[in-house]
Every structure is written in C-alpha cells, then in structure tokens.
Design an enzyme around this catalytic site. Structure first.
Site, short mmCIF file in Angstrom:
data_model
loop_
_atom_site.label_atom_id
_atom_site.label_comp_id
_atom_site.label_asym_id
_atom_site.label_seq_id
_atom_site.Cartn_x
_atom_site.Cartn_y
_atom_site.Cartn_z
N ARG A 93 4.25 9.03 1.79
CA ARG A 93 4.11 8.97 3.26
C ARG A 93 5.46 8.67 3.95
O ARG A 93 5.49 8.06 5.02
CB ARG A 93 3.08 7.92 3.68
CG ARG A 93 1.69 8.13 3.18
CD ARG A 93 1.05 9.39 3.76
NE ARG A 93 -0.39 9.35 3.60
CZ ARG A 93 -1.05 9.75 2.52
NH1 ARG A 93 -0.38 10.22 1.48
NH2 ARG A 93 -2.37 9.70 2.48
N SER B 216 -6.73 6.95 7.08
CA SER B 216 -6.29 5.69 6.45
C SER B 216 -5.42 4.92 7.44
O SER B 216 -4.42 5.44 7.91
CB SER B 216 -5.44 5.97 5.22
OG SER B 216 -6.17 6.67 4.26
N GLU C 165 -0.24 2.60 8.06
CA GLU C 165 0.19 3.97 7.83
C GLU C 165 0.23 4.68 9.18
O GLU C 165 1.03 5.59 9.40
CB GLU C 165 -0.85 4.64 6.92
CG GLU C 165 -0.36 5.82 6.14
CD GLU C 165 -1.22 7.05 6.29
OE1 GLU C 165 -2.44 6.96 6.46
OE2 GLU C 165 -0.63 8.13 6.24
N1 EPU Z 1 -12.26 1.25 -2.80
C1 EPU Z 1 -12.98 0.07 -2.74
N2 EPU Z 1 -14.01 -0.03 -1.84
C2 EPU Z 1 -14.35 1.02 -1.05
C3 EPU Z 1 -13.63 2.24 -1.12
C4 EPU Z 1 -12.57 2.33 -2.02
O1 EPU Z 1 -12.71 -0.87 -3.46
O2 EPU Z 1 -15.30 0.88 -0.28
C5 EPU Z 1 -11.14 1.34 -3.76
C6 EPU Z 1 -11.60 1.90 -5.07
O3 EPU Z 1 -10.97 1.21 -6.09
C7 EPU Z 1 -11.08 3.34 -5.03
C8 EPU Z 1 -9.79 3.09 -4.31
O4 EPU Z 1 -10.11 2.15 -3.27
O5 EPU Z 1 -10.93 3.82 -6.31
C9 EPU Z 1 -9.11 4.29 -3.73
O6 EPU Z 1 -9.94 4.93 -2.79
P1 EPU Z 1 -9.73 6.50 -2.54
O7 EPU Z 1 -9.61 7.22 -3.81
O8 EPU Z 1 -10.76 6.92 -1.56
O9 EPU Z 1 -8.30 6.67 -1.88
P2 EPU Z 1 -7.34 5.72 -1.03
O10 EPU Z 1 -6.25 5.25 -1.92
O11 EPU Z 1 -8.14 4.70 -0.31
C10 EPU Z 1 -5.68 7.66 -0.40
C11 EPU Z 1 -5.08 8.24 0.85
C12 EPU Z 1 -6.10 9.12 1.56
C13 EPU Z 1 -6.51 10.24 0.60
C14 EPU Z 1 -7.11 9.58 -0.67
C15 EPU Z 1 -7.47 10.60 -1.73
C16 EPU Z 1 -3.43 6.59 1.59
C17 EPU Z 1 -3.08 5.55 2.59
N3 EPU Z 1 -4.64 7.16 1.73
O12 EPU Z 1 -6.73 6.78 0.02
O13 EPU Z 1 -5.48 9.71 2.68
O14 EPU Z 1 -7.47 11.11 1.20
O15 EPU Z 1 -6.14 8.69 -1.25
O16 EPU Z 1 -6.33 11.08 -2.36
O17 EPU Z 1 -2.63 6.89 0.70
C18 EPU Z 1 -5.09 9.43 5.02
O18 EPU Z 1 -3.91 9.27 4.73
O19 EPU Z 1 -5.50 9.38 6.22
C19 EPU Z 1 -6.05 9.62 3.94
C20 EPU Z 1 -7.36 9.71 4.17
#
Ligand code: EPU
Length: 332
Positions: free
Chosen positions: A162, A229, A328
């Site tokens: 990012r 996010s 972010e």
């Molecule tokens: N999790 C929880 N509780 C929840 C939801 C998630 O504990 O209710 C934890 C879980 O461990 C899960 C982890 O969070 O495995 C990661 O969640 P997820 O895979 O949905 O991805 P993220 O790291 O939260 C990032 C990007 C997203 C992108 C997803 C998928 C950032 C800031 N965000 O989210 O990007 O879609 O990965 O690759 O890096 C955005 O930037 O607007 C965005 C949506």
C-alpha cells in the site's frame, strides 16, 4: 471539462460524508489538465479517484481534481503478453471485467476493488496474493509541481505494501494512464487460502470466485458507505508477536512472515480480539463481518463519528497488544 464552485462531494466519496469543496474540476484528457490555470484555483489542489479510500474530515477549502480519461487500448502484437493502456479515470473493476471477458490473465484477483485506475497506481491496491505492482509496466503522469508530463518505470514507482513514490510525493503527480501487461497464457495465482481449489479454468472463473468471497465479507457499496479496509495490517517483529501470543493463551495468532523476518498480523484479528465488532460512535460502526472496515451505518454519519471510532480502536488495540494501528484510508 466540468468546473463547479462550492460543490457537494457526497457522491464522490464512498463513505458518503456530506462535505463540500470550494472548486471541483473534472477533465476529459491530458491537454485539458495541462491547460488549467493552476495559479487561479482555490488551494490546496488535490486529485481524487472514486473517493473509495478517503475520509473527508471536513469541508475541503481548495480544488478537487477528478479524471474522466477513460480509454482502454490493447497493443496486441500477437504475443502471449498483451500490453494494455488504461486511462486514470477508468473504474478499476470495469477494467478487470473487460480483461477477464477477453480471457486475459493478471488482474482477476483484483476484482471488485473499488476505485479508479489512477488511484490503484498511487495506492498499489492488493488482494488475494496479487498487487497492482505485479501487473504494471509503467505509469504516465502529469507533474503538478513542474507542470509537465512524465513517465515512470515500475522500479521508479517505489511500490511496497500500500505504498508508492506517488504517495510519498503527496499529491505532486496526477496519474493520467497506466501500461499493464496481462497474459493470454494461463497464470492463476491461488496461494491465498480462500482461493485454493477454486475453478481456475479461466480468468472469469477466478474473478467469479473472488467476487463471491468479497461479497460475503465486505459491505455492498450500493447500500452501505465505507472506505474498505480502514487500517493497514501492522508489520511487527517476531518478539512483539511472541508478546501478543503470551496475552492470548491457547490461541494461535494469525500471522504472515515477510522476507526479512518481520511479521504481518491481520488488524481485523486484533480488533476482533478486543471485542470491537459492532462498536459504534454516532452513525459510524465497526462492520460485523470484517472488523477492519468502518461503515457509515446510519447513512448520515459525520466525519467526527468516524474519527472518534478510529481513536477508540487505535487506543484499545494499543492498550491490549502494544501495537499501534495506522489508517490505510487517507484523511483529507
Ligand atoms: N479476521 C478476524 N476476524 C474477522 C475477520 C478477519 O480475526 O472477523 C482475521 C482472520 O485471521 C483472517 C484475517 O483477519 O484470516 C485476514 O482477513 P482477510 O483475509 O479478510 O484480509 P485482511 O488482511 O483483513 C486484506 C486487505 C483487503 C483485501 C484482503 C484479501 C489490507 C489493509 N486489506 O484484508 O483489502 O481484500 O486482504 O486479500 O491489506 C482494502 O484494502 O480496502 C481491502 C479490502
């Protein structure tokens, strides 16, 4: 070209904050942008895309620029790699949909990400194991400081998680178009856990799978305002990870080891562990299905509601885990 004074920005930010700017300009091509009399415009001058990664914290006293450069051009030389040029004002997901419909591989994991091509290049958008930097070859810009056009190679763009040179330069460069390289040859990227086992027979089938995952986790922009996010996933040392593990006995802390030995921890998990799902401040709330997202739950949340919720989340996570989350979403 469209030029408006004292303009309502509600339709230009996906959080749907009711804010105004002193001046709003939408240009159709680079010549119109280059021909603007910048010295006569209300200051500061800021460029926005779809406003999907922005929080307007108050009325904006200056000029908001927006691109309507919306061409998509294929430079097909009959090779496996197909160079594609897309204007900065093209909706990112329209571009991905079109590439998938032409059976071109590369952008399918980045399906349904809100925003426009120019902002994708500034932010290095990423999802499901792929980042914008993986499919871009070059970026064309207009330099607002030198008032001239310029081009950058991927190396010059300085991309990281990012991050980019454009972000560092804080509004100096307007992205007018990008050169992507997509592929006729199948090259599915299914390392992200949620994608293992999906039908990867075509870019379209991967796109369909990504869309299904995103629809299940993220609010539908049609009915709920948000900026995706809200926080970045913090990058911490292995020692700090051990401290976090120690504070949650019997639970494995989800993490991703980065080259160099630092670890990325999901901010969503940290927020969830603090019991903040559904937490509210005025009309703003932490989204239940994905706590990394702050939503305009009431539809008329004020910027201060979001800022209050942000402060509370940062303070609570810091107090519990000693980790400082950084947003972010850009604050204007
Ligand atoms: N999790 C929880 N509780 C929840 C939801 C998630 O504990 O209710 C934890 C879980 O461990 C899960 C982890 O969070 O495995 C990661 O969640 P997820 O895979 O949905 O991805 P993220 O790291 O939260 C990032 C990007 C997203 C992108 C997803 C998928 C950032 C800031 N965000 O989210 O990007 O879609 O990965 O690759 O890096 C955005 O930037 O607007 C965005 C949506």
């Amino acid at each position: 070209m469209k030029l408006m004074y004292d303009y309502d920005l509600s339709a230009h930010n996906t959080f749907r904050m009711k804010v105004r700017c002193a001046c709003y300009i939408e240009y159709e091509n680079v010549e119109e942008l280059a021909g603007l009399d910048f010295d006569s415009l209300p200051r500061p001058v800021r460029h926005i895309g779809e406003g999907s990664n922005l929080l307007f914290t108050k009325d904006f006293p200056g000029t908001i620029l927006h691109s309507a450069i919306r061409h998509i051009k294929y430079v097909d030389m009959g090779l496996d790699e197909v160079p594609v040029i897309a204007g900065g004002g093209v909706r990112w997901d329209n571009l991905v949909a079109e590439l998938c419909s032409h059976s071109l591989w590369g952008a399918e994991n980045l399906s349904l990400i809100p925003g426009e091509v120019g902002a994708a290049a500034v932010q290095n958008i990423g999802a499901y194991g792929v980042e914008f930097k993986d499919i871009v070859s070059g970026v064309s810009c207009f330099d607002l400081q030198e008032r001239r056009r310029c081009k950058f190679t991927v190396a010059e763009c300085g991309y990281g998680y990012r991050e980019s040179m454009f972000k560092e330069a804080a509004g100096r460069y307007v992205v007018t178009s990008v050169l992507l390289r997509v592929s006729r040859k199948a090259r599915p990227r299914l390392e992200y856990k949620g994608l293992s086992g999906v039908d990867a027979s075509s870019p379209q089938s991967v796109r369909d799978a990504v869309i299904a995952i995103r629809r299940g986790k993220l609010p539908d922009p049609e009915d709920t305002g948000s900026a995706g996010s809200f926080f970045k996933n913090p990058v911490i040392s292995a020692i700090d990870l051990a401290w976090i593990s120690d504070s949650v006995p019997g639970v494995t802390v989800p993490h991703f080891i980065l080259p160099g030995g630092m670890v990325k921890v999901p901010a969503a998990w940290l927020i969830d562990q603090c019991g903040l799902k559904g937490e509210k401040a005025g009309g703003a709330a932490v989204y239940e299905k994905q706590p990394l997202v702050i939503v305009n739950a009431s539809g008329d949340a004020a910027p201060d509601d979001v800022l209050e919720l942000e402060r509370r989340i940062v303070a609570t996570v810091h107090e519990r885990f000693g980790v400082t989350l950084s947003p972010e979403v850009e604050h204007l």
